[in-house]
Design an enzyme around this catalytic site. Structure first.
Site, PDB file in Angstrom:
ATOM      1  N   CYS A  53       0.793  -1.242   0.000  1.00 48.36           N
ATOM      2  CA  CYS A  53       0.000   0.000   0.000  1.00 48.36           C
ATOM      3  C   CYS A  53       0.821   1.285   0.000  1.00 48.36           C
ATOM      4  O   CYS A  53       0.267   2.368  -0.167  1.00 48.36           O
ATOM      5  CB  CYS A  53      -0.962   0.014   1.178  1.00 48.36           C
ATOM      6  N   CYS A 102      -2.969  -1.444   5.553  1.00 45.11           N
ATOM      7  CA  CYS A 102      -3.609  -2.458   4.695  1.00 45.11           C
ATOM      8  C   CYS A 102      -3.659  -3.847   5.322  1.00 45.11           C
ATOM      9  O   CYS A 102      -4.151  -4.779   4.702  1.00 45.11           O
ATOM     10  CB  CYS A 102      -2.920  -2.514   3.341  1.00 45.11           C
ATOM     11  N   CYS A 124      12.106  -8.107  12.638  1.00 45.02           N
ATOM     12  CA  CYS A 124      12.584  -9.003  11.602  1.00 45.02           C
ATOM     13  C   CYS A 124      11.541  -8.980  10.473  1.00 45.02           C
ATOM     14  O   CYS A 124      10.472  -9.575  10.598  1.00 45.02           O
ATOM     15  CB  CYS A 124      12.736 -10.396  12.206  1.00 45.02           C
TER      16      CYS A 124
END
Length: 142
Positions: A53, A102, A124
């Site tokens: 997004c 999103c 991570c």
């Protein structure tokens, strides 16, 4: 910074916009293989945004070499840009990081590992979940 605008799309729209590998990680909470992502060892100065997004998620000044196989950051640009979810998959309890805009899967957050970071956190993150927009010259020696 405030929370990014919410992005809502159907599954069919996501499948049409993302590659199969992007879809597997971002929409199905998959993980790319360790040490294969394009940003694992990148030292380019810039802004990392959500590949799905475009919401800003991380900056290069918070990226550090954790040698874990995925890009690692010690904090997002803004806490409102990520959503943390308890992940109980694979017989363990972890903290999953998702894009607040999103709801795409980004990776996981780990704490208490002894990394010399200001937050004692390692975000991570899958390279395939990110898009880097360089903001400066490529570091010397690259």
């Amino acid at each position: 910074m405030s929370a990014p605008q919410k992005v809502t799309k159907s599954d069919a729209q996501w499948k049409a916009e993302l590659t199969p590998a992007e879809y597997r990680v971002l929409r199905e909470s998959g993980t790319e293989r360790a040490f294969t992502g394009e940003y694992t060892d990148t030292t380019t100065t810039g802004v990392y945004s959500c590949r799905a997004c475009g919401a800003e998620l991380f900056r290069s000044d918070a990226k550090f070499p954790s040698h874990c196989g995925w890009p690692s950051f010690y904090a997002p640009t803004d806490a409102d840009h990520v959503r943390l979810v308890t992940d109980r998959s694979f017989g363990t309890v972890r903290t999953e990081a998702r894009c607040a805009s999103c709801d795409s899967h980004l990776g996981h957050v780990f704490t208490g590992e002894g990394y010399p970071t200001p937050t004692d956190e390692r975000w991570c993150i899958n390279s395939i979940a990110l898009r880097l927009e360089p903001t400066g010259p490529e570091p010397a020696g690259r």
